[in-house]
Structure formats: C-alpha cells, structure tokens
Design an enzyme around this catalytic site. Structure first.
Site, PDB file in Angstrom:
ATOM      1  N   CYS A  65       0.717  -1.115   0.198  1.00  0.00           N
ATOM      2  CA  CYS A  65      -0.075   0.084  -0.019  1.00  0.00           C
ATOM      3  C   CYS A  65       1.107   1.286   0.175  1.00  0.00           C
ATOM      4  O   CYS A  65       1.492   1.384   0.930  1.00  0.00           O
ATOM      5  CB  CYS A  65      -0.876  -0.082   1.268  1.00  0.00           C
ATOM      6  SG  CYS A  65      -1.673   1.290   1.909  1.00  0.00           S
ATOM      7  N   CYS A  68       0.331   3.973   2.580  1.00  0.00           N
ATOM      8  CA  CYS A  68       0.697   3.300   4.042  1.00  0.00           C
ATOM      9  C   CYS A  68       2.217   3.756   4.249  1.00  0.00           C
ATOM     10  O   CYS A  68       2.388   4.087   5.188  1.00  0.00           O
ATOM     11  CB  CYS A  68       0.370   1.889   4.093  1.00  0.00           C
ATOM     12  SG  CYS A  68      -1.156   1.371   3.823  1.00  0.00           S
TER      13      CYS A  68
END
Ligand code: ZN
Length: 141
Positions: A65, A68
């Site tokens: 991600c 993230c």
C-alpha cells in the site's frame, strides 16, 4: 498504571506522575517508551490493546500500500509527540489477517484508537503527523 514493555511485552507498574520519566522495563531493561511505534502481532496485540492502562493507536497497513508507506514516517513522528499518553503500534494486515478482519478493516491505512480493549474511534486514509496527533487528541476520552 500498567504499561506494557514494547520489547518483551511484560506489564510494568509505573506511577502516573512518573510516566514521562523515561522509565525502563523491570524485566528486560529496555525503555518503556522509545518514540517509535510497536510492531503488533497476535502475540502482543491483546496486551497492548486490553491490558495496558494507556490507549493504543493502531496503524493498520500493508507493504503493498503506497499511502501506507508514505504515512509511515508521519506515524513514527506522531509517536514522539503522543507518548507516553498513548502507545502507537503498527499492524501488518497481511501478516495478521485475523486481527485485521476482527476489526473489519476495509481500506488502509486505517487508524483505530483503542482503550481497555474497546474501540474509541477510527479513521481511514493517510495523514500528516499534525493531523494524526490532532485526531488522536480529539478522540481521547
Ligand atoms: Zn521489557
């Protein structure tokens, strides 16, 4: 107050007025607060989320991600500002799928603030340090 050691997961008793005094774990000797998020796993999640006397802010993330990974330095910086009032931890949703599904994580990064095992608040999406700190302060009891 009961504080869980981020290194060995031992519960330490710390007087509330000594929380900010850079205390060390009575068992392993490491700092009880290091200014860094704890890596949460099935081994230590319950301890930090339910057996500690300070709230736990969890960053649900995954290595694939992009947002993230982008938020990771901001989350670490937030730990320096929020400790010792709040423990910060990172939960890899790929490695710990049982915990991620228990909290019905639908998008990452997601932040959930827990206290005594109960969810106080949650939000999703990457945020800068100032927003993480402000959101947490607003969600604290
Ligand atoms: Zn320890």
């Amino acid at each position: 107050m009961k504080i869980i050691c981020p290194s060995c997961n031992t519960a330490n008793r710390v007087p509330p007025n000594k929380l900010g005094d850079h205390g060390k774990c009575g068992r392993c000797g490491n700092a009880l607060f290091s200014g860094q998020p704890v890596t949460l796993t099935s081994v230590n999640f319950e301890k930090h989320s339910a057996m500690s006397d300070i709230p736990l802010l969890v960053d649900f993330w995954a290595s694939w991600c992009g947002p993230c990974r982008q938020m990771a330095p901001a989350f670490s910086a937030a730990a320096q500002q929020l400790e010792p009032r709040v423990r910060l931890g990172k939960l890899d949703t790929e490695a710990e799928q049982a915990i991620a599904s228990r909290y019905r994580i639908q998008s990452i990064p997601s932040l959930i603030l827990l206290a005594n095992g109960k969810e106080l608040s949650r939000t999703a999406g990457a945020m800068p340090t100032s927003s993480i700190v402000a959101w947490t302060n607003a969600a604290l009891p």
